[in-house]
Design an enzyme around this catalytic site. Structure first.
Site, PDB file in Angstrom:
ATOM      1  CG  ASP A  16     -10.324   5.031   5.963  1.00  0.00           C
ATOM      2  OD1 ASP A  16     -11.501   5.457   5.929  1.00  0.00           O
ATOM      3  OD2 ASP A  16     -10.001   3.899   5.564  1.00  0.00           O
ATOM      4  NE  ARG A  53      -6.728  -2.987  11.274  1.00  0.00           N
ATOM      5  CZ  ARG A  53      -6.960  -3.138   9.967  1.00  0.00           C
ATOM      6  NH1 ARG A  53      -6.904  -2.090   9.172  1.00  0.00           N
ATOM      7  NH2 ARG A  53      -7.243  -4.324   9.468  1.00  0.00           N
ATOM      8  CB  SER A  99     -11.008  -2.252   0.931  1.00  0.00           C
ATOM      9  OG  SER A  99     -11.981  -2.539   1.935  1.00  0.00           O
ATOM     10  CG  HIS A 135     -11.693   0.938   8.580  1.00  0.00           C
ATOM     11  ND1 HIS A 135     -11.278   0.300   9.720  1.00  0.00           N
ATOM     12  CD2 HIS A 135     -10.869   0.501   7.597  1.00  0.00           C
ATOM     13  CE1 HIS A 135     -10.250  -0.507   9.447  1.00  0.00           C
ATOM     14  NE2 HIS A 135      -9.991  -0.391   8.152  1.00  0.00           N
ATOM     15  CB  ILE A 136     -14.393   3.999   3.208  1.00  0.00           C
ATOM     16  CG1 ILE A 136     -13.746   5.395   3.269  1.00  0.00           C
ATOM     17  CG2 ILE A 136     -15.695   3.972   3.983  1.00  0.00           C
ATOM     18  CD1 ILE A 136     -14.569   6.485   2.607  1.00  0.00           C
ATOM     19  CB  ILE A 185      -0.959   0.002   1.202  1.00  0.00           C
ATOM     20  CG1 ILE A 185      -1.995  -1.120   1.062  1.00  0.00           C
ATOM     21  CG2 ILE A 185      -1.671   1.352   1.328  1.00  0.00           C
ATOM     22  CD1 ILE A 185      -2.871  -1.321   2.280  1.00  0.00           C
ATOM     23  CD  GLU A 221     -12.088   1.855  12.671  1.00  0.00           C
ATOM     24  OE1 GLU A 221     -11.010   2.311  12.255  1.00  0.00           O
ATOM     25  OE2 GLU A 221     -12.608   0.813  12.200  1.00  0.00           O
TER      26      GLU A 221
END
Length: 271
Positions: A213, A189, A240, A237-238, A107, A218
């Site tokens: 993110d 994270r 993906s 937390h988007i 990534i 969460e």
């Protein structure tokens, strides 16, 4: 498993004596006790590759949105109270700025590829230095010490796995090493950052802004101070979360489950 549910603990494992495989969405496995699962003879699979492109895209999106104050600008543009656009309302440049990437895995490297197109100076800190040809391809410079990266970067992007070594990797000391004009971007994270220290740094202008993110927990409690700060962007937390990637993730999870049930080698097994 999706969004770390269900909770794979000993009670669940004891209630499922025939369980053979756990397929977890995404790449992170910090929510799984691998030794416990192995003791029950349960194999684990994840999605380590398909999520990388979309997550890198989101990292760039967060950097651009934060630097150019896109969310604030939208709120101003649609507000019924807006009568004119102030001439002194400005953001900061991304093109030509210095990007520090903490965690140059798949990534992180894809982020570097995108940042190169913005003519950014790219620094990176990693457990191991990348090959010279990989560095040259994106113009990245290795920082053996994270402190050097933090002190020089206009944007610091976190793309590490959550491990005992990276738990609260960015705390009060690290934030104070950053430029007061710098932005912290987290696509890894939430627990990689000491969130209390981040709130304090943002409130006292130790750093300029943050684009996240991921958080912990969460979602955040609705009264959390991070939700009240203008210099913070938070997405749910988007990394993906595109239709194509989520579809392929489901297919890969099903493929791993079918292989595990058939006693065949499991694609993308976590060893």
């Amino acid at each position: 498993m999706w969004y770390h549910k269900p909770d794979i603990n000993e009670e669940l494992l004891q209630s499922l004596p025939n369980l053979k495989v756990v397929a977890s969405s995404g790449v992170g496995i910090d929510h799984l006790d691998l030794k416990l699962l192995s003791s029950y003879g349960v194999k684990v699979a994840n999605n380590p590759f398909i999520v990388t492109t979309d997550t890198a895209d989101l990292g760039m999106a967060l950097m651009l949105a934060s630097s150019r104050r896109v969310v604030e600008g939208h709120e101003m543009a649609v507000s019924p109270e807006t009568e004119y656009f102030p001439a002194d309302w400005v953001g900061v440049e991304v093109s030509g700025a210095t990007l520090g990437i903490v965690g140059m895995g798949t990534i992180g490297y894809k982020v570097a590829e995108r940042a190169k197109a913005f003519e950014m100076k790219i620094l990176y800190h990693n457990r191991n230095q990348r090959k010279k040809e990989e560095e040259s391809a994106v113009g990245a410079v290795y920082c053996k010490k994270i402190d050097d990266l933090l002190q020089q970067s206009d944007f610091v992007l976190l793309a590490v796995n959550l491990t005992p070594q990276t738990h609260k990797l960015i705390g009060k000391r690290e934030l104070e090493l950053m430029k007061p004009t710098a932005t912290l971007i987290n696509i890894s994270r939430g627990l990689v950052v000491d969130q209390d220290a981040l709130v304090e740094a943002l409130q006292s202008k130790v750093i300029k802004a943050a684009a996240l993110d991921v958080t912990y927990p969460e979602p955040l409690p609705r009264d959390h101070p991070l939700l009240k700060l203008k210099n913070v962007i938070i997405t749910p937390h988007i990394g993906s979360a595109t239709k194509k990637t989520r579809w392929i993730m489901m297919e890969e999870m099903a493929e791993s489950i079918e292989a595990g049930l058939a006693g065949l080698p499991i694609p993308r097994e976590v060893l």
